[in-house]
Design an enzyme around this catalytic site. Structure first.
Site, PDB file in Angstrom:
ATOM      1  N   ALA A   1     -14.592  17.645   3.002  1.00 47.69           N
ATOM      2  CA  ALA A   1     -13.578  16.889   3.970  1.00 47.69           C
ATOM      3  C   ALA A   1     -13.577  17.380   5.341  1.00 47.69           C
ATOM      4  CB  ALA A   1     -12.126  17.170   3.250  1.00 47.69           C
TER       5      ALA A   1
ATOM      6  N   CYS B   1     -26.423   7.369  12.839  1.00 48.64           N
ATOM      7  CA  CYS B   1     -27.127   6.581  11.687  1.00 48.64           C
ATOM      8  C   CYS B   1     -25.837   5.878  10.817  1.00 48.64           C
ATOM      9  CB  CYS B   1     -27.964   7.403  10.754  1.00 48.64           C
ATOM     10  SG  CYS B   1     -29.740   7.472  11.656  1.00 48.64           S
TER      11      CYS B   1
ATOM     12  N   ARG C   1     -24.534  11.113  20.062  1.00 45.01           N
ATOM     13  CA  ARG C   1     -24.462   9.732  19.625  1.00 45.01           C
ATOM     14  C   ARG C   1     -23.243   9.716  18.522  1.00 45.01           C
ATOM     15  NH1 ARG C   1     -30.325   7.598  18.902  1.00 45.01           N
ATOM     16  NH2 ARG C   1     -30.678   9.520  18.078  1.00 45.01           N
TER      17      ARG C   1
HETATM   18  P1  NAD Z   1     -34.109   7.359  19.298  1.00 44.54           P
HETATM   19  O1  NAD Z   1     -33.180   6.677  20.288  1.00 44.54           O
HETATM   20  O2  NAD Z   1     -34.170   8.874  19.400  1.00 44.54           O
HETATM   21  O3  NAD Z   1     -35.589   7.103  19.696  1.00 44.54           O
HETATM   22  C1  NAD Z   1     -36.345   5.737  19.957  1.00 44.54           C
HETATM   23  C2  NAD Z   1     -37.372   5.855  20.827  1.00 44.54           C
HETATM   24  O4  NAD Z   1     -37.897   4.548  20.844  1.00 44.54           O
HETATM   25  C3  NAD Z   1     -36.761   6.102  22.017  1.00 44.54           C
HETATM   26  O5  NAD Z   1     -37.474   7.417  22.797  1.00 44.54           O
HETATM   27  C4  NAD Z   1     -37.008   4.740  22.979  1.00 44.54           C
HETATM   28  O6  NAD Z   1     -37.393   5.047  24.543  1.00 44.54           O
HETATM   29  C5  NAD Z   1     -38.054   4.192  22.296  1.00 44.54           C
HETATM   30  N1  NAD Z   1     -38.330   2.906  22.322  1.00 44.54           N
HETATM   31  C6  NAD Z   1     -37.619   1.787  22.420  1.00 44.54           C
HETATM   32  N2  NAD Z   1     -38.126   0.627  22.632  1.00 44.54           N
HETATM   33  C7  NAD Z   1     -39.449   0.794  22.824  1.00 44.54           C
HETATM   34  C8  NAD Z   1     -40.563  -0.125  22.924  1.00 44.54           C
HETATM   35  N3  NAD Z   1     -40.605  -1.296  23.109  1.00 44.54           N
HETATM   36  N4  NAD Z   1     -42.044   0.711  22.904  1.00 44.54           N
HETATM   37  C9  NAD Z   1     -41.890   2.000  22.953  1.00 44.54           C
HETATM   38  N5  NAD Z   1     -40.785   2.890  22.820  1.00 44.54           N
HETATM   39  C10 NAD Z   1     -39.680   2.267  22.548  1.00 44.54           C
HETATM   40  O7  NAD Z   1     -33.849   6.906  17.797  1.00 44.54           O
HETATM   41  P2  NAD Z   1     -34.092   7.601  16.539  1.00 44.54           P
HETATM   42  O8  NAD Z   1     -32.814   8.349  16.241  1.00 44.54           O
HETATM   43  O9  NAD Z   1     -35.483   8.350  16.266  1.00 44.54           O
HETATM   44  O10 NAD Z   1     -34.152   6.541  15.703  1.00 44.54           O
HETATM   45  C11 NAD Z   1     -35.007   5.724  15.306  1.00 44.54           C
HETATM   46  C12 NAD Z   1     -35.020   4.848  14.078  1.00 44.54           C
HETATM   47  O11 NAD Z   1     -34.731   5.538  12.846  1.00 44.54           O
HETATM   48  C13 NAD Z   1     -33.546   4.004  14.213  1.00 44.54           C
HETATM   49  O12 NAD Z   1     -33.796   2.824  13.406  1.00 44.54           O
HETATM   50  C14 NAD Z   1     -32.696   4.917  13.237  1.00 44.54           C
HETATM   51  O13 NAD Z   1     -31.542   4.168  12.799  1.00 44.54           O
HETATM   52  C15 NAD Z   1     -33.717   5.442  12.172  1.00 44.54           C
HETATM   53  N6  NAD Z   1     -33.220   6.716  11.521  1.00 44.54           N
HETATM   54  C16 NAD Z   1     -32.930   7.769  12.521  1.00 44.54           C
HETATM   55  C17 NAD Z   1     -32.431   8.950  12.008  1.00 44.54           C
HETATM   56  C18 NAD Z   1     -31.978  10.272  12.732  1.00 44.54           C
HETATM   57  O14 NAD Z   1     -31.707  10.996  12.235  1.00 44.54           O
HETATM   58  N7  NAD Z   1     -32.098   9.985  14.110  1.00 44.54           N
HETATM   59  C19 NAD Z   1     -32.907   9.177  10.609  1.00 44.54           C
HETATM   60  C20 NAD Z   1     -33.248   8.236   9.613  1.00 44.54           C
HETATM   61  C21 NAD Z   1     -33.473   6.936  10.230  1.00 44.54           C
END
Ligand code: NAD
Length: 435
Positions: A252, A260, A327
């Site tokens: 809790a 996410c 975030r």
């Molecule tokens: P993030 O925001 O840390 O990184 C995303 C990166 O993508 C950024 O550096 C951004 O500049 C780059 N990007 C965006 N558009 C682009 C493009 N057109 N060309 C090249 N680079 C580009 O995001 P994250 O936390 O790594 O998450 C990525 C995905 O994974 C999301 O869908 C998220 O839901 C999923 N996810 C995240 C986590 C987590 O713990 N952060 C865990 C599981 C799944």
């Protein structure tokens, strides 16, 4: 294998580093030129335990390189991972514009057969959408396949989670295509689920939504415990030892935050609606989670009286321990409510203060928890960093104007706090009141 990972965020950079560590030739691409320049110079844009060493070692051995030129990465690779952000729109729907723009460029730059793997969290049906976008942008017809390989890593233990995931989910159009990923992941020796694309996409959302539901469930129970004089930590233990239930995600507290759970829950509610199903259960999960910060601030106002012109020390800002990620951090909601009530905020976080500064312009940032507490009317623990578990609480008490702590994560034992002379309010447990 020659691999391209698009997006060097928490998921992309860790994925790229781990694949390189397994002996693959990996190019990581990001459109953010500053990130790429930093990575080329050996500086990491994010804090993640163990990542820096792995990135530097593999970059040093030339198995891992960085570019902002997506075309270069695409032409290099046999397998392309899309790991870009999929943020929420105001409606809760997932914004697929980053995925779409990467898919379009993959279409334009494709020079031979590729396997395109979606690692970003995307609503069911996105695999088909990515296929359509790539095909539409091809300059000439070249064969390719789209696979879903959702990511389950947790920030703070991302390397460990990627090296030893509970399961690897591969949603592929054929067994043969799935084998490409099976081969890539084989060295990890972890269980793999090979399924169709839509099922893989749903597995990701169903898993996150279920974990979020566990958190909201125990938080709802904590409200009952507070009203009834029960102890939610005992309730949680009693429930969690049941092997059908399990103790994970039954703590809790202030509820879930981060990049996410909140967006994935909202996205699944939205997807369900689009498919004609009103996901009432999940709407309640989100609603319970939204109430958490206000519930804590109400507890504070009841205990302290009007918060106007008080100074509150906020311990922990990141959305969870061991990350600098702000975030959807609960600290943002708590601080906003405290500010609205007229309180001044002094905050400390072991890793997230640089990221927090831009988001919290009215907050004073402190060099230590003790500095934050100096002359404050109360301290509130928002993120349960280990550093706080081992705080010198006597020293902290000496700094506070009034020895009162609000513990949003049940980090400390009420009995110990009583012995130390604190007035102590936690979640779903009887408060320790002044004698
Ligand atoms: P993030 O925001 O840390 O990184 C995303 C990166 O993508 C950024 O550096 C951004 O500049 C780059 N990007 C965006 N558009 C682009 C493009 N057109 N060309 C090249 N680079 C580009 O995001 P994250 O936390 O790594 O998450 C990525 C995905 O994974 C999301 O869908 C998220 O839901 C999923 N996810 C995240 C986590 C987590 O713990 N952060 C865990 C599981 C799944």
């Amino acid at each position: 294998m020659n691999i391209c990972v698009v997006g060097t965020g928490y998921v992309g950079l860790v994925t790229g580093a781990v694949f390189a560590d397994l002996g693959n030739d990996v190019v990581c691409v990001d459109k953010d030129r500053d990130k790429i320049a930093a990575l080329k110079a050996g500086r990491l844009p994010i804090y993640e335990p163990g990542l820096e060493e792995m990135v530097l070692r593999n970059a040093g051995d030339s198995r891992l390189s960085f570019t902002s030129d997506l075309g270069v990465g695409i032409r290099h690779a046999d397998v392309i991972f899309i790991a870009v952000g999929t943020p929420p729109k105001d409606t809760g729907e997932t914004d697929l514009s980053h995925v779409e723009s990467v898919a379009a460029e993959i279409g334009r730059s494709m020079d031979r057969y590729k396997v395109v793997v979606n690692k970003s969290t995307v609503p069911v049906g996105t695999g088909g959408f990515v296929r359509e976008v790539i095909a539409r942008h091809q300059l000439r017809p070249i064969e390719f396949d789209v696979v879903s390989n959702p990511e389950f890593l947790r920030e703070g233990s991302a390397i460990e989670d990627t090296l030893r995931p509970d399961r690897i989910v591969i949603g592929a159009p054929t067994q043969q295509v799935a084998m490409t990923l099976v081969e890539l992941y084989a060295p990890l020796e972890r269980p793999m689920i090979i399924t169709d694309l839509p099922s893989a996409e749903v597995i990701k959302y169903a898993s996150n939504a279920f974990l979020a539901a566990k958190i909201s469930f125990i938080n709802a129970i904590s409200n009952i415990c507070e009203a009834a004089g029960a102890d939610v930590t005992q309730v949680m233990k009693g429930m969690g030892l049941d092997s059908r239930i399990g103790g994970a995600f039954l703590q809790a507290g202030l509820g879930y935050g981060g990049s996410c759970f909140p967006k994935d829950v909202d996205s699944l509610i939205h997807t369900a609606g689009r498919l004609g199903y009103d996901f009432k259960l999940l709407r309640s999960v989100a609603e319970i989670n939204r109430e958490r910060a206000a519930h804590l601030v109400e507890t504070m106002a009841k205990a302290l009286g009007p918060l106007d012109d008080t100074t509150i020390a906020v311990l922990g800002l990141a959305f969870k321990p061991n990350t600098d990620d702000m975030r959807e951090a609960k600290s943002l909601e708590v601080i906003q409510l405290l500010r609205k009530a007229g309180a001044h905020i002094r905050a400390y976080d072991p890793a997230a203060m640089d990221n927090a500064r831009a988001l919290l312009p009215t907050v004073t940032f402190s060099a230590s928890p003790y500095e934050a507490a100096e002359g404050a009317h109360a301290a509130v623990l928002v993120t349960e960093w280990n550093e706080f578990r081992y705080l010198n609480l006597e020293r902290l008490r000496g700094q506070l104007k009034r020895p009162v702590i609000f513990d949003g994560r049940n980090l400390w034992e009420p009995e110990r706090m009583r012995r130390l002379g604190f007035e102590y309010y936690s979640v779903g447990r009887k408060p320790v009141l002044p004698t």
